[in-house]
Enzyme design. Structure first.
Site, PDB file in Angstrom:
ATOM      1  N   ALA A  68       0.862  -1.174   0.000  1.00 11.15           N
ATOM      2  CA  ALA A  68       0.000   0.000   0.000  1.00 11.15           C
ATOM      3  C   ALA A  68       0.905   1.232   0.000  1.00 11.15           C
ATOM      4  O   ALA A  68       2.073   1.154   0.387  1.00 11.15           O
ATOM      5  CB  ALA A  68      -0.900  -0.017   1.232  1.00 11.15           C
ATOM      6  N   GLY A 111       0.861  -5.065   1.036  1.00 10.64           N
ATOM      7  CA  GLY A 111      -0.353  -5.193   0.236  1.00 10.64           C
ATOM      8  C   GLY A 111      -0.117  -5.872  -1.111  1.00 10.64           C
ATOM      9  O   GLY A 111      -1.026  -6.517  -1.646  1.00 10.64           O
ATOM     10  N   GLU A 114      -0.143  -9.483  -0.350  1.00 10.86           N
ATOM     11  CA  GLU A 114      -1.525  -9.841  -0.019  1.00 10.86           C
ATOM     12  C   GLU A 114      -2.379  -9.932  -1.281  1.00 10.86           C
ATOM     13  O   GLU A 114      -3.245 -10.803  -1.406  1.00 10.86           O
ATOM     14  CB  GLU A 114      -2.086  -8.823   0.984  1.00 10.86           C
ATOM     15  N   GLU A 134       5.064  -5.056   7.181  1.00  5.46           N
ATOM     16  CA  GLU A 134       4.309  -3.988   7.846  1.00  5.46           C
ATOM     17  C   GLU A 134       4.817  -3.665   9.246  1.00  5.46           C
ATOM     18  O   GLU A 134       4.829  -2.499   9.646  1.00  5.46           O
ATOM     19  CB  GLU A 134       2.814  -4.351   7.897  1.00  5.46           C
TER      20      GLU A 134
HETATM   21  C1  HXC Z   1       5.005   4.464  -1.257  1.00  9.88           C
HETATM   22  C2  HXC Z   1       6.898   3.520  -2.137  1.00  9.88           C
HETATM   23  C3  HXC Z   1       6.577   2.281  -1.566  1.00  9.88           C
HETATM   24  C4  HXC Z   1       5.375   2.188  -0.808  1.00  9.88           C
HETATM   25  C5  HXC Z   1       8.426   2.062  -2.639  1.00  9.88           C
HETATM   26  N1  HXC Z   1       8.037   3.336  -2.806  1.00  9.88           N
HETATM   27  N2  HXC Z   1       7.551   1.391  -1.897  1.00  9.88           N
HETATM   28  N3  HXC Z   1       6.104   4.602  -1.987  1.00  9.88           N
HETATM   29  N4  HXC Z   1       4.625   3.311  -0.678  1.00  9.88           N
HETATM   30  N5  HXC Z   1       4.962   1.057  -0.246  1.00  9.88           N
HETATM   31  C6  HXC Z   1       8.736   4.377  -3.566  1.00  9.88           C
HETATM   32  C7  HXC Z   1       9.906   4.964  -2.828  1.00  9.88           C
HETATM   33  O1  HXC Z   1       9.458   5.933  -1.904  1.00  9.88           O
HETATM   34  C8  HXC Z   1      10.724   5.539  -3.947  1.00  9.88           C
HETATM   35  O2  HXC Z   1      10.175   6.749  -4.396  1.00  9.88           O
HETATM   36  C9  HXC Z   1      10.510   4.533  -5.054  1.00  9.88           C
HETATM   37  O3  HXC Z   1       9.301   3.837  -4.739  1.00  9.88           O
HETATM   38  C10 HXC Z   1      11.627   3.513  -5.157  1.00  9.88           C
HETATM   39  O4  HXC Z   1      11.796   2.920  -3.879  1.00  9.88           O
HETATM   40  P1  HXC Z   1      13.228   2.825  -3.135  1.00  9.88           P
HETATM   41  O5  HXC Z   1      12.919   2.569  -1.703  1.00  9.88           O
HETATM   42  O6  HXC Z   1      14.081   3.969  -3.467  1.00  9.88           O
HETATM   43  O7  HXC Z   1      13.811   1.504  -3.830  1.00  9.88           O
HETATM   44  P2  HXC Z   1      14.803   0.418  -3.228  1.00  9.88           P
HETATM   45  O8  HXC Z   1      15.885   1.086  -2.422  1.00  9.88           O
HETATM   46  O9  HXC Z   1      15.192  -0.442  -4.364  1.00  9.88           O
HETATM   47  O10 HXC Z   1      13.926  -0.441  -2.183  1.00  9.88           O
HETATM   48  C11 HXC Z   1      12.842  -1.178  -2.648  1.00  9.88           C
HETATM   49  C12 HXC Z   1      11.948  -1.624  -1.447  1.00  9.88           C
HETATM   50  C13 HXC Z   1      11.574  -0.400  -0.602  1.00  9.88           C
HETATM   51  C14 HXC Z   1      12.738  -2.658  -0.610  1.00  9.88           C
HETATM   52  C15 HXC Z   1      10.721  -2.323  -2.032  1.00  9.88           C
HETATM   53  O11 HXC Z   1      11.029   0.600  -1.480  1.00  9.88           O
HETATM   54  C16 HXC Z   1      10.581  -0.667   0.464  1.00  9.88           C
HETATM   55  O12 HXC Z   1      10.915  -1.213   1.519  1.00  9.88           O
HETATM   56  N6  HXC Z   1       9.304  -0.285   0.258  1.00  9.88           N
HETATM   57  C17 HXC Z   1       8.264  -0.385   1.246  1.00  9.88           C
HETATM   58  C18 HXC Z   1       7.810  -1.802   1.413  1.00  9.88           C
HETATM   59  C19 HXC Z   1       6.725  -1.908   2.471  1.00  9.88           C
HETATM   60  O13 HXC Z   1       6.973  -1.588   3.662  1.00  9.88           O
HETATM   61  N7  HXC Z   1       5.505  -2.298   2.075  1.00  9.88           N
HETATM   62  C20 HXC Z   1       4.417  -2.482   3.012  1.00  9.88           C
HETATM   63  C21 HXC Z   1       3.586  -1.210   3.036  1.00  9.88           C
HETATM   64  S1  HXC Z   1       2.272  -1.321   4.210  1.00  9.88           S
HETATM   65  P3  HXC Z   1      10.847   8.176  -4.055  1.00  9.88           P
HETATM   66  O14 HXC Z   1      10.086   9.116  -4.949  1.00  9.88           O
HETATM   67  O15 HXC Z   1      10.588   8.401  -2.587  1.00  9.88           O
HETATM   68  O16 HXC Z   1      12.311   8.022  -4.366  1.00  9.88           O
HETATM   69  C22 HXC Z   1       1.048  -2.216   3.459  1.00  9.88           C
HETATM   70  C23 HXC Z   1      -0.232  -2.415   4.233  1.00  9.88           C
HETATM   71  C24 HXC Z   1      -1.319  -3.144   3.423  1.00  9.88           C
HETATM   72  O17 HXC Z   1       1.170  -2.655   2.364  1.00  9.88           O
HETATM   73  C25 HXC Z   1      -2.690  -3.039   4.082  1.00  9.88           C
HETATM   74  C26 HXC Z   1      -3.393  -1.742   3.790  1.00  9.88           C
HETATM   75  C27 HXC Z   1      -4.869  -1.704   4.220  1.00  9.88           C
END
Ligand code: HXC
Length: 260
Positions: A68, A111, A114, A134
């Site tokens: 998400a 997400g 999921e 998460e």
């Molecule tokens: C918003 C995101 C994002 C996310 C990546 N980006 N994941 N933006 N939400 N979930 C964006 C980054 O901010 C960045 O943009 C660009 O994508 C590239 O990401 P980087 O982090 O620079 O890439 P990298 O270093 O290669 O790392 C990749 C990654 C990391 C390991 C996937 O991005 C990461 O850990 N992402 C988050 C993963 C996560 O925690 N997902 C769970 C979310 S909670 P900018 O413009 O900033 O450079 C969830 C809850 C679901 O999903 C239930 C909801 C009801």
């Protein structure tokens, strides 16, 4: 067919298969509200389309979806989060009759993981990574992850992934039963389309009843599930396609399905 006017999706009909690709590469396909609304629209349109027999859901080269959208969620209050109830988006998967095959390349996190788990079949690329990270950002899975991962891989592995946030490789995901097959990054979508095409060439009502029977196992006691399966099995005899399928076998010819 679904229109191609989405901001964060690319959709395309390939024969009798609907292909939906999440396309927000600058954010690794993070699922913001607009993207989830578009996904719901595309999936439901293909599901309603009688010329479509199966759906392939994929992302881009580097990510199926990295979760998400954290930037969108970060400052929401409890009340806002509850009112938006974004998790209800996933309920639509319970209502989809067409089989959905996920072709996961790169990250399927939070997400995104999921979403993949809500699909009926999951193919992964060699470089795919699955995880529910998460806890690392101060929340927990909210799109069914705690329930579906447990059912997919069992309690010990689900707990390890969900409590630590550790990502697993495609290979582990295959060994654990989360994905059904691994393909090269540039072949996984084609493989999913091929399987989807085979499924779509069968009788739609029969395939849909098979899917409904398997899904019942996630929700029902064994006894009720077996009774439900038996009712659906008996119901297949109300279709022309059952007559066609069995007659064709006896006549040693290929069946001609009419979805009737
Ligand atoms: C918003 C995101 C994002 C996310 C990546 N980006 N994941 N933006 N939400 N979930 C964006 C980054 O901010 C960045 O943009 C660009 O994508 C590239 O990401 P980087 O982090 O620079 O890439 P990298 O270093 O290669 O790392 C990749 C990654 C990391 C390991 C996937 O991005 C990461 O850990 N992402 C988050 C993963 C996560 O925690 N997902 C769970 C979310 S909670 P900018 O413009 O900033 O450079 C969830 C809850 C679901 O999903 C239930 C909801 C009801």
């Amino acid at each position: 067919a679904a229109s191609n006017s989405y901001n964060n999706l690319q959709v395309e009909v390939r024969g009798s298969v609907g292909l939906v690709a999440i396309h927000r590469p600058a954010a690794l396909n993070a699922l913001n509200d607009e993207t989830t609304m578009e996904l719901a629209d595309a999936l439901q349109q293909y599901d309603r389309d009688s010329t479509i027999g199966a759906i392939v859901l994929t992302g881009t080269d580097r990510a199926f979806a990295a979760g998400a959208d954290i930037k969108e969620m970060a400052n929401r209050s409890f009340v806002q989060t509850r009112r938006r109830n974004a998790g209800a988006f996933m309920d639509l998967f319970l209502a989809l009759r067409s089989p959905v095959i996920a072709a996961v390349r790169g990250y399927a996190l939070g997400g995104g993981c999921e979403l993949a788990m809500a699909c009926d079949i999951v193919y992964a690329s060699e470089d795919a990574q699955f995880g529910l990270p998460e806890v690392q950002i101060g929340t927990i899975p909210g799109w069914g992850g705690t329930q579906r991962l447990l059912r997919a891989v069992g309690k010990a592995k689900a707990m390890e992934m969900i409590l630590s946030g550790r990502r697993i490789s495609a290979k582990e995901a295959e060994e654990w039963g989360l994905v059904s097959a691994i393909h090269a990054n540039d072949k996984v979508v084609a493989a999913a389309l091929e399987t989807a095409g085979k499924i779509a060439s069968l009788s739609q009502p029969i395939v849909q009843m098979a899917k409904a029977a398997v899904n019942a196992a996630e929700d029902m006691s064994l006894r009720n599930g077996i009774l439900y399966e038996r009712s659906l099995f008996q119901a297949t005899f109300a279709t022309q396609d059952q007559k066609e399928g069995m007659t064709a076998f006896v006549d040693k010819r290929d069946p001609k399905w009419t979805n009737a």
